[in-house]
Design a protein around this motif. Structure first.
Motif, PDB file in Angstrom:
ATOM      1  N   ALA A 243      -6.507 -18.718  16.989  1.00 44.10           N
ATOM      2  CA  ALA A 243      -7.762 -18.128  17.467  1.00 44.10           C
ATOM      3  C   ALA A 243      -8.972 -18.767  16.808  1.00 44.10           C
ATOM      4  O   ALA A 243     -10.030 -18.917  17.427  1.00 44.10           O
ATOM      5  N   ALA A 244      -8.838 -19.158  15.544  1.00 43.68           N
ATOM      6  CA  ALA A 244      -9.969 -19.726  14.809  1.00 43.68           C
ATOM      7  C   ALA A 244     -10.053 -21.241  14.929  1.00 43.68           C
ATOM      8  O   ALA A 244     -11.053 -21.838  14.517  1.00 43.68           O
ATOM      9  N   ASP A 245      -9.026 -21.845  15.495  1.00 37.86           N
ATOM     10  CA  ASP A 245      -8.916 -23.307  15.515  1.00 37.86           C
ATOM     11  C   ASP A 245      -9.699 -23.887  16.697  1.00 37.86           C
ATOM     12  O   ASP A 245      -9.311 -23.743  17.852  1.00 37.86           O
ATOM     13  N   ASP A 246     -10.788 -24.564  16.390  1.00 34.45           N
ATOM     14  CA  ASP A 246     -11.601 -25.185  17.449  1.00 34.45           C
ATOM     15  C   ASP A 246     -11.579 -26.705  17.359  1.00 34.45           C
ATOM     16  O   ASP A 246     -12.413 -27.382  17.948  1.00 34.45           O
ATOM     17  N   ARG A 247     -10.615 -27.250  16.648  1.00 35.46           N
ATOM     18  CA  ARG A 247     -10.525 -28.703  16.495  1.00 35.46           C
ATOM     19  C   ARG A 247      -9.576 -29.292  17.536  1.00 35.46           C
ATOM     20  O   ARG A 247      -8.739 -28.579  18.102  1.00 35.46           O
ATOM     21  N   PRO A 248      -9.699 -30.597  17.800  1.00 33.14           N
ATOM     22  CA  PRO A 248      -8.839 -31.224  18.816  1.00 33.14           C
ATOM     23  C   PRO A 248      -7.363 -31.097  18.464  1.00 33.14           C
ATOM     24  O   PRO A 248      -6.976 -31.235  17.305  1.00 33.14           O
ATOM     25  N   ARG A 249      -6.555 -30.837  19.483  1.00 40.24           N
ATOM     26  CA  ARG A 249      -5.118 -30.698  19.298  1.00 40.24           C
ATOM     27  C   ARG A 249      -4.391 -31.790  20.076  1.00 40.24           C
ATOM     28  O   ARG A 249      -4.697 -32.025  21.244  1.00 40.24           O
TER      29      ARG A 249
ATOM     30  N   GLY B 197      -4.962 -20.776   2.799  1.00 42.26           N
ATOM     31  CA  GLY B 197      -6.423 -20.771   2.833  1.00 42.26           C
ATOM     32  C   GLY B 197      -6.924 -19.448   3.392  1.00 42.26           C
ATOM     33  O   GLY B 197      -6.143 -18.543   3.689  1.00 42.26           O
ATOM     34  N   THR B 198      -8.231 -19.343   3.529  1.00 44.05           N
ATOM     35  CA  THR B 198      -8.846 -18.144   4.078  1.00 44.05           C
ATOM     36  C   THR B 198      -9.694 -18.530   5.283  1.00 44.05           C
ATOM     37  O   THR B 198     -10.546 -19.421   5.194  1.00 44.05           O
ATOM     38  N   LEU B 199      -9.456 -17.881   6.415  1.00 41.25           N
ATOM     39  CA  LEU B 199     -10.177 -18.180   7.650  1.00 41.25           C
ATOM     40  C   LEU B 199     -11.542 -17.507   7.646  1.00 41.25           C
ATOM     41  O   LEU B 199     -11.793 -16.583   6.858  1.00 41.25           O
ATOM     42  N   PRO B 200     -12.459 -17.965   8.518  1.00 45.27           N
ATOM     43  CA  PRO B 200     -13.808 -17.369   8.559  1.00 45.27           C
ATOM     44  C   PRO B 200     -13.816 -15.855   8.764  1.00 45.27           C
ATOM     45  O   PRO B 200     -14.716 -15.167   8.287  1.00 45.27           O
ATOM     46  N   ASP B 201     -12.794 -15.320   9.459  1.00 38.82           N
ATOM     47  CA  ASP B 201     -12.764 -13.869   9.688  1.00 38.82           C
ATOM     48  C   ASP B 201     -12.139 -13.103   8.526  1.00 38.82           C
ATOM     49  O   ASP B 201     -11.945 -11.890   8.606  1.00 38.82           O
ATOM     50  N   GLY B 202     -11.796 -13.846   7.453  1.00 39.79           N
ATOM     51  CA  GLY B 202     -11.225 -13.189   6.277  1.00 39.79           C
ATOM     52  C   GLY B 202      -9.710 -13.179   6.236  1.00 39.79           C
ATOM     53  O   GLY B 202      -9.122 -12.735   5.239  1.00 39.79           O
ATOM     54  N   THR B 203      -9.053 -13.650   7.294  1.00 36.87           N
ATOM     55  CA  THR B 203      -7.590 -13.689   7.301  1.00 36.87           C
ATOM     56  C   THR B 203      -7.082 -14.651   6.235  1.00 36.87           C
ATOM     57  O   THR B 203      -7.518 -15.801   6.167  1.00 36.87           O
ATOM     58  N   VAL B 204      -6.172 -14.175   5.410  1.00 33.14           N
ATOM     59  CA  VAL B 204      -5.602 -15.001   4.344  1.00 33.14           C
ATOM     60  C   VAL B 204      -4.319 -15.653   4.852  1.00 33.14           C
ATOM     61  O   VAL B 204      -3.407 -14.963   5.324  1.00 33.14           O
ATOM     62  N   ILE B 205      -4.275 -16.968   4.774  1.00 37.85           N
ATOM     63  CA  ILE B 205      -3.071 -17.725   5.139  1.00 37.85           C
ATOM     64  C   ILE B 205      -2.309 -18.027   3.857  1.00 37.85           C
ATOM     65  O   ILE B 205      -2.826 -18.719   2.971  1.00 37.85           O
TER      66      ILE B 205
ATOM     67  N   GLU C  14      -0.134 -14.953  11.144  1.00 41.76           N
ATOM     68  CA  GLU C  14      -0.931 -16.055  10.601  1.00 41.76           C
ATOM     69  C   GLU C  14      -1.111 -17.165  11.627  1.00 41.76           C
ATOM     70  O   GLU C  14      -2.211 -17.729  11.760  1.00 41.76           O
ATOM     71  N   LEU C  15      -0.053 -17.480  12.364  1.00 39.11           N
ATOM     72  CA  LEU C  15      -0.149 -18.528  13.378  1.00 39.11           C
ATOM     73  C   LEU C  15      -1.123 -18.132  14.484  1.00 39.11           C
ATOM     74  O   LEU C  15      -1.897 -18.964  14.968  1.00 39.11           O
ATOM     75  N   ALA C  16      -1.088 -16.862  14.872  1.00 40.08           N
ATOM     76  CA  ALA C  16      -2.009 -16.387  15.911  1.00 40.08           C
ATOM     77  C   ALA C  16      -3.458 -16.428  15.419  1.00 40.08           C
ATOM     78  O   ALA C  16      -4.372 -16.817  16.162  1.00 40.08           O
ATOM     79  N   ALA C  17      -3.670 -16.041  14.166  1.00 37.28           N
ATOM     80  CA  ALA C  17      -5.025 -16.061  13.613  1.00 37.28           C
ATOM     81  C   ALA C  17      -5.552 -17.488  13.516  1.00 37.28           C
ATOM     82  O   ALA C  17      -6.728 -17.754  13.818  1.00 37.28           O
TER      83      ALA C  17
END
Length: 378
Positions: free
Chosen positions: A40-46, A64-72, A34-37
């Motif tokens: 990969a999907a996180d494009d916000r400032p860190r 939540g659910t990521l754009p690629d369908g990964t369920v967190i 989940e952390l890796a997904a």
């Protein structure tokens, strides 16, 4: 007779084998996918040295659910704003204090916050009445100290010192159990972001990314109140007990399922009726009134927290698996409830017996549970 050839385990496969056998993996290992997904999907400032953005950290905790369908999967079930405030605090130069009664998931939230922010939840100081100042500041390798005198090689870094040097998140569990003079060793660290080492005439300065998450409760026995000077260095976030019975049932069900899978126990979904019953009993005795508000009750001395409900149900599942038919039944949870409620053998037993006879006995659909309670309480 020729034995079949077997290849020696490599370091990689040996590590995988050990990891598979770990009873309770660290959060960053258990939820590595989940952390890796999220990364990969996180494009916000860190913030500096954060593995994820504040938005992604909150998503990791709340689910939540990521754009690629990964369920967190949610790690915390409760008000979203609480987690948002906690994450935002860590993004500033203020330390975070998670405050609440025992069993409100303070340690759980602390571990997952550190895993999501720094990728490492193991920089941990466990607070007890015997925690020394060295556990927070630094210690010495006395063989090196005697042989060569004070030197950097003789210095033994504490988890807090390591976090300062590496820009990581340090965790301090049960801060109020640590003696007051040891607590106050945090003041300079949190206010000046510096740890003096007078023996060497040096100091350790915190790099960006460093912060501290502490947990504490003010109801347990044996606590040491925080000084006002130290409390000012923290932003305090209070973790409440679950607001509704349904929320608490959800929390217990999720954690029991996770623990059960690690112990190869049968799933808890078939026993949802007993989970609901345990939660109902705990909430009614904790609140001092039945769920319908009609009957006032005496509360026992224990906290009857969500964590204790999880323990009771997990133990019940183990009983059902090893000495029953694998289905959670009233008899599997009755003894655990009795042990959780009756902490003071004199006063609490009277409270429990009164509850069993005036509430459990008269409640529709609870006859089997009533008989089980009578059997274990005899």
């Amino acid at each position: 007779m020729t034995m079949p050839e077997t290849s020696a385990p490599t370091a990689e496969t040996a590590g995988e084998s050990v990891g598979a056998e770990v009873l309770r993996p660290h959060a960053e290992d258990a939820f590595a996918g989940e952390l890796a997904a999220l990364a990969a999907a996180d494009d916000r400032p860190r913030p500096a040295r954060w593995r994820l953005s504040p938005w992604a950290v909150a998503t990791y905790l709340l689910g939540g659910t990521l754009p690629d369908g990964t369920v967190i999967t949610p790690k915390y079930v409760g008000p979203r704003r609480i987690i948002e405030v906690a994450v935002t605090t860590l993004a500033t130069d203020r330390a975070l204090l998670l405050l609440g009664v025992p069993g409100t998931a303070k340690t759980w939230v602390s571990e997952h916050l550190a895993a999501a922010v720094s990728g490492d939840s193991t920089l941990l100081v466990q607070g007890t009445a015997g925690t020394p100042e060295e556990a927070i500041r630094y210690g010495w390798n006395y063989a090196q100290l005697l042989a060569h005198g004070p030197s950097r090689d003789a210095l033994v870094s504490s988890p807090v010192m390591r976090a300062m040097a590496e820009g990581m998140t340090a965790r301090i569990e049960e801060l109020t159990r640590i003696p007051a003079d040891v607590q106050d060793s945090l003041i300079t660290i949190l206010s000046e972001k510096t740890l003096p080492v007078p023996e060497l005439g040096q100091e350790i300065q915190a790099v960006r990314g460093f912060n501290v998450i502490a947990t504490a409760n003010d109801r347990d026995r044996g606590i040491n109140d925080l000084s006002s000077a130290l409390r000012r260095r923290f932003n305090t976030v209070v973790l409440p007990l679950p607001a509704t019975a349904e929320a608490e049932v959800d929390i217990v069900s999720r954690r029991v399922d996770q623990i059960g899978r690690s112990l190869d126990l049968p799933g808890g979904l078939e026993g949802i009726a007993e989970i609901r019953r345990v939660v109902t009993v705990f909430r009614e005795l904790r609140d001092g009134v039945t769920a319908d508000g009609r009957t006032k009750l005496k509360s026992p001395s224990g906290t009857l927290s969500t964590a204790e409900a999880i323990s009771v149900v997990t133990n019940g599942l183990a009983l059902a698996a090893h000495f029953g038919d694998g289905v959670l039944r009233p008899g599997d949870v009755a003894s655990g409830i009795l042990g959780a409620v009756v902490r003071d053998p004199a006063a609490d037993r009277v409270i429990w017996q009164e509850y069993v006879e005036t509430v459990v006995r008269e409640r529709d659909g609870w006859k089997d549970f009533y008989r089980a309670c009578r059997e274990v309480g005899a």
